[in-house]
Design a protein around this motif. Sequence first.
Motif, PDB file in Angstrom:
ATOM      1  N   MET A 270      16.062 130.244  38.154  1.00 18.20           N
ATOM      2  CA  MET A 270      16.906 129.404  37.310  1.00 18.20           C
ATOM      3  C   MET A 270      18.353 129.408  37.798  1.00 18.20           C
ATOM      4  O   MET A 270      19.047 128.395  37.752  1.00 18.20           O
ATOM      5  N   GLY A 271      18.816 130.563  38.265  1.00 17.33           N
ATOM      6  CA  GLY A 271      20.172 130.655  38.792  1.00 17.33           C
ATOM      7  C   GLY A 271      20.353 129.782  40.020  1.00 17.33           C
ATOM      8  O   GLY A 271      21.433 129.200  40.223  1.00 17.33           O
ATOM      9  N   TRP A 272      19.304 129.644  40.828  1.00 12.40           N
ATOM     10  CA  TRP A 272      19.366 128.762  42.004  1.00 12.40           C
ATOM     11  C   TRP A 272      19.424 127.294  41.584  1.00 12.40           C
ATOM     12  O   TRP A 272      20.049 126.480  42.252  1.00 12.40           O
ATOM     13  N   ILE A 273      18.762 126.971  40.463  1.00 13.64           N
ATOM     14  CA  ILE A 273      18.722 125.579  40.019  1.00 13.64           C
ATOM     15  C   ILE A 273      20.064 125.157  39.420  1.00 13.64           C
ATOM     16  O   ILE A 273      20.571 124.075  39.696  1.00 13.64           O
ATOM     17  N   GLY A 274      20.659 126.018  38.565  1.00 12.33           N
ATOM     18  CA  GLY A 274      21.944 125.663  37.965  1.00 12.33           C
ATOM     19  C   GLY A 274      22.323 126.591  36.824  1.00 12.33           C
ATOM     20  O   GLY A 274      21.460 127.265  36.236  1.00 12.33           O
ATOM     21  N   LYS A 275      23.611 126.633  36.500  1.00 13.28           N
ATOM     22  CA  LYS A 275      24.101 127.514  35.443  1.00 13.28           C
ATOM     23  C   LYS A 275      23.567 127.106  34.077  1.00 13.28           C
ATOM     24  O   LYS A 275      23.208 127.946  33.255  1.00 13.28           O
ATOM     25  N   ALA A 276      23.535 125.813  33.801  1.00 14.44           N
ATOM     26  CA  ALA A 276      23.049 125.337  32.500  1.00 14.44           C
ATOM     27  C   ALA A 276      21.582 125.710  32.315  1.00 14.44           C
ATOM     28  O   ALA A 276      21.157 126.138  31.225  1.00 14.44           O
ATOM     29  N   GLU A 277      20.806 125.554  33.383  1.00 13.21           N
ATOM     30  CA  GLU A 277      19.388 125.915  33.319  1.00 13.21           C
ATOM     31  C   GLU A 277      19.214 127.413  33.057  1.00 13.21           C
ATOM     32  O   GLU A 277      18.337 127.817  32.279  1.00 13.21           O
ATOM     33  N   LEU A 278      20.039 128.243  33.719  1.00 12.79           N
ATOM     34  CA  LEU A 278      19.941 129.692  33.529  1.00 12.79           C
ATOM     35  C   LEU A 278      20.295 130.078  32.100  1.00 12.79           C
ATOM     36  O   LEU A 278      19.605 130.889  31.476  1.00 12.79           O
ATOM     37  N   ALA A 279      21.364 129.509  31.564  1.00 13.42           N
ATOM     38  CA  ALA A 279      21.769 129.828  30.193  1.00 13.42           C
ATOM     39  C   ALA A 279      20.706 129.396  29.191  1.00 13.42           C
ATOM     40  O   ALA A 279      20.353 130.148  28.259  1.00 13.42           O
ATOM     41  N   SER A 280      20.166 128.196  29.364  1.00 10.76           N
ATOM     42  CA  SER A 280      19.118 127.699  28.465  1.00 10.76           C
ATOM     43  C   SER A 280      17.861 128.551  28.574  1.00 10.76           C
ATOM     44  O   SER A 280      17.211 128.863  27.564  1.00 10.76           O
ATOM     45  N   HIS A 281      17.516 128.910  29.786  1.00 11.34           N
ATOM     46  CA  HIS A 281      16.353 129.765  30.029  1.00 11.34           C
ATOM     47  C   HIS A 281      16.507 131.111  29.327  1.00 11.34           C
ATOM     48  O   HIS A 281      15.561 131.625  28.717  1.00 11.34           O
ATOM     49  N   THR A 282      17.711 131.695  29.398  1.00  5.58           N
ATOM     50  CA  THR A 282      17.959 132.997  28.789  1.00  5.58           C
ATOM     51  C   THR A 282      17.726 132.947  27.283  1.00  5.58           C
ATOM     52  O   THR A 282      17.080 133.831  26.707  1.00  5.58           O
ATOM     53  N   LEU A 365      18.136 121.409  27.136  1.00  2.00           N
ATOM     54  CA  LEU A 365      17.231 122.100  28.062  1.00  2.00           C
ATOM     55  C   LEU A 365      16.411 123.166  27.346  1.00  2.00           C
ATOM     56  O   LEU A 365      15.211 123.324  27.610  1.00  2.00           O
ATOM     57  N   ALA A 366      17.057 123.909  26.430  1.00  2.00           N
ATOM     58  CA  ALA A 366      16.339 124.954  25.700  1.00  2.00           C
ATOM     59  C   ALA A 366      15.210 124.361  24.866  1.00  2.00           C
ATOM     60  O   ALA A 366      14.117 124.930  24.774  1.00  2.00           O
ATOM     61  N   VAL A 367      15.456 123.195  24.249  1.00  2.00           N
ATOM     62  CA  VAL A 367      14.410 122.507  23.486  1.00  2.00           C
ATOM     63  C   VAL A 367      13.237 122.156  24.395  1.00  2.00           C
ATOM     64  O   VAL A 367      12.063 122.323  24.037  1.00  2.00           O
ATOM     65  N   GLN A 368      13.560 121.682  25.596  1.00  2.00           N
ATOM     66  CA  GLN A 368      12.520 121.325  26.564  1.00  2.00           C
ATOM     67  C   GLN A 368      11.697 122.551  26.955  1.00  2.00           C
ATOM     68  O   GLN A 368      10.456 122.499  26.995  1.00  2.00           O
TER      69      GLN A 368
END
Length: 461
Positions: A270-282, A365-368
């Motif tokens: 997720m960190g490789w994909i993007g910061k927003a993705e990493l935060a939502s994933h967390t 993203l978190a909803v997704q």
Amino acid sequence: MSAAAQPSSFAGELKATLLLAAPLAAANLLQMAVHAVDVIFVARLGQDALAAASLSISLFGLLMWAFSGLTGAVAPLIAAELGKGRHAVREIRRSVRMALWLAVLSGLFGMAICGFGGALLAASGQDPVISELAGGFLRVLMWGMIPMIMANVLRTFVAAMGRPIFATLITAAAIGVNILANWVFVFGGFGVPAMGLNGSAVASVVTSVCMFLAYLGVVCADRRFRRYYLFGRFWRPETKRLKEITLIGLPIAGTILAEAGLFSSAALLMGWIGKAELASHTIALQIAAFAFQIPFGVGQAATIRVGYHFGAGNRAAIGHAGRAAIMVCVLFSVVTACLLLFAPRLVISAYVDIHAPANAVLVSLAVQYLAIGALFQLFDGTQAVVAGALRGLQDTKVPMAIAIFGYWLPGMGSALWLAFHTPLRGAGVWFGFAIGLAVVAVLLLYRWHGRERLNLVAQLP
């Protein structure tokens, strides 16, 4: 034959599973609250302190989870001895004693790793300043490892003896202890100077020691537990029993590392994909982890209930116990899946302000991710419960191989391909989770239903 292992109907087994699983699941949820207290206090110290604590707790938590799985192998042994009924007091005392020995030995190994934690984090490419802070934090936190693992052994004992409510009560009390200790040591109080970040580590050590002492008090004061005289001749080795626990426990620890490694690696992706993705994933993963504590508790109950009947040699009751645990898991998983699918923003609002414009992308993203998480709730819970049932049969080696295969080939393989070779990006990682969990759940179910054919209960009458 122990009364707990008497032949029972499916309805009776369902009731017994619920009575055992409910307090264990509650204790699991409360344990998450204990850890949340640390985060709340450290977050007030600034971004660097929070980052250092997060890295430290990730390493420490992984070790603790693995060592708790290793020593938790005593659960099916205790349950089987209760089922057999013959010389149960003596044999259970031996099992618990050697599990406590193993807790000390594994804890010392874990402490050695934590002692070099700062250097390990720096070598992994983490910021030098954060790594140094984390190293100091770990050198304090490591002193809580042995009492934490020993407390887990005693928790397993009281649960296997049919008194899991003690685990719930002690963990609930630990929240209060941790709040007070963090306030005293982080910010200073009662004449104690403020220790900042390391004060939170001291608070964790104090809390872990208090939990161990609480369990120690319970097993020494309760009349039912006292008759086992767990600490009698504590220095006396039982090499055969120590080997038995280790042989059952090492694959459990390996299974835990395989699963934890998958989810830890997902954060890197997720960190490789993007910061927003990493935060939502967390955030989404925290919610999924919270929901997982219920099936995890049911899996712990399944180990004990199946273990009772395995020791008693009751094939029909083994089947009842497994089916009851799986049914409870499926029903709960359907409920949580519906919540994540139809009310994700409500759940997310517990972590962030969903109405703030700055959080719009994160929430979307978190909803997704939670929509995909709803799909694998059933698989995640099922694999946890069936693995627990198989542990009751003292079957851990093949389940470990299934976990390593399922999580790292179809799971991580599909996550990598979907994330970086399709437009799915972060959603592809979560679909990878679902695929890995589904494969493991199906293979474990196949093994459980084929236990007769696979000779997992061949020695029973």
